[in-house]
Design a protein around this motif. Structure first.
Motif, short mmCIF file in Angstrom:
data_model
loop_
_atom_site.label_atom_id
_atom_site.label_comp_id
_atom_site.label_asym_id
_atom_site.label_seq_id
_atom_site.Cartn_x
_atom_site.Cartn_y
_atom_site.Cartn_z
N UNK A 176 0.82 -1.21 0.00
CA UNK A 176 0.00 0.00 0.00
C UNK A 176 0.85 1.25 0.00
N UNK A 177 0.24 2.29 -0.55
CA UNK A 177 0.91 3.59 -0.59
C UNK A 177 0.93 4.22 0.80
N UNK A 178 -0.12 3.96 1.60
CA UNK A 178 -0.19 4.52 2.95
C UNK A 178 -1.15 3.70 3.79
N UNK A 179 -0.74 3.43 5.00
CA UNK A 179 -1.58 2.74 5.97
C UNK A 179 -1.54 3.55 7.26
N UNK A 180 -2.69 3.97 7.75
CA UNK A 180 -2.80 4.69 9.01
C UNK A 180 -3.70 3.88 9.93
N UNK A 181 -3.17 3.47 11.06
CA UNK A 181 -3.95 2.70 12.03
C UNK A 181 -4.08 3.48 13.32
N UNK A 182 -5.29 3.58 13.83
CA UNK A 182 -5.51 4.17 15.15
C UNK A 182 -5.19 3.08 16.17
N UNK A 183 -4.05 3.24 16.83
CA UNK A 183 -3.54 2.24 17.76
C UNK A 183 -4.20 2.38 19.13
N UNK A 184 -4.28 3.60 19.61
CA UNK A 184 -4.87 3.85 20.93
C UNK A 184 -5.47 5.24 20.93
N UNK A 185 -6.49 5.39 21.76
CA UNK A 185 -7.16 6.67 21.94
C UNK A 185 -7.37 6.83 23.44
N UNK B 4 -10.46 -0.75 19.76
CA UNK B 4 -9.43 0.00 20.49
C UNK B 4 -9.08 -0.71 21.78
N UNK B 5 -7.79 -0.79 22.10
CA UNK B 5 -6.68 -0.43 21.21
C UNK B 5 -6.65 -1.37 20.01
N UNK B 6 -5.85 -1.03 19.02
CA UNK B 6 -5.72 -1.86 17.83
C UNK B 6 -5.41 -3.29 18.27
N UNK B 7 -6.14 -4.27 17.78
CA UNK B 7 -6.03 -5.63 18.32
C UNK B 7 -4.66 -6.31 18.16
N UNK B 8 -3.87 -5.91 17.21
CA UNK B 8 -2.56 -6.56 17.01
C UNK B 8 -1.38 -5.66 17.36
N UNK B 9 -1.64 -4.48 17.91
CA UNK B 9 -0.56 -3.53 18.19
C UNK B 9 0.49 -4.12 19.12
N UNK B 10 0.08 -4.86 20.14
CA UNK B 10 1.02 -5.43 21.09
C UNK B 10 1.88 -6.55 20.53
N UNK B 11 1.60 -6.96 19.29
CA UNK B 11 2.34 -8.03 18.63
C UNK B 11 3.22 -7.51 17.50
#
Length: 184
Positions: A119-128, A140-147
């Motif tokens: 992809x040209x760009x990927x933006x993921x909201x990791x935590x709010x 939230x938080x993004x389900x795979x962020x901790x991995x």
């Protein structure tokens, strides 16, 4: 108008007068001029309404991750993490992230399409902030962020005391990945 942006569609974050919340956004790109795209995406984040104090890590290069694991033959990714203060509701912020992706040529994922495509760009909201949500439209938080080493490692460079809501210290999560050999 700003009250609507702070309220979102179905959020308990219901006041435009609410204190800003720290949001964590992961950025990635592996097609085109990756560095220029990420720089412009950060500028777009800084221009969002009700949003201030955008701080980003230096980008790191990582091997592309596919459903079958790392793919050294695919174009490499540049990854970064941005922290920002916002009064936008999380659902509204996510909508803006999708719009920024689209502005940079990212097509919306079709239902049933393979995940983790180039992809040209990927933006993921990791935590709010400390928000935890299991709503399929806003996890939230993004389900795979901790991995994900490519999220945790740059995040620590801009916030050494970072915490992933519900999972704990980002430094400890990264250490566990390294011990298991899952850091890439």
């Amino acid at each position: 108008m700003s009250r609507r942006l702070a309220q979102g569609f179905s959020s308990t974050h219901d006041s435009a007068d609410a204190a800003p919340v720290r949001a964590v956004v992961a950025l990635g790109a592996n097609l085109g001029d990756r560095e220029a795209t990420m720089t412009e995406a950060l500028r777009s984040l800084a221009r969002l309404p009700l949003t201030t104090d955008v701080v980003a890590s230096a980008p790191i290069e990582t091997v592309a991750l596919t459903p079958d694991g790392p793919d050294p033959d695919a174009p490499a990714y540049l990854n970064s993490v941005a922290l920002l203060q916002t009064r936008l509701a999380p659902s509204v912020l996510l909508g803006y992230l999708h719009a920024i992706e689209a502005a940079h040529g990212r097509a919306a994922r079709e239902p049933g399409a393979a995940r983790w495509q180039d992809r040209t760009l990927d933006l993921d909201l990791i935590a709010y902030g400390e928000v935890q949500s299991d709503d399929p439209a806003l996890l939230l938080p993004h389900p795979r962020a901790g991995e994900r080493d490519f999220v945790l490692r740059p995040w620590l460079t801009v916030d050494p005391d970072a915490q992933l809501p519900g999972q704990g210290s980002v430094a400890e999560l990264l250490s566990r990945l390294s011990e298991r050999g899952d850091a890439s």
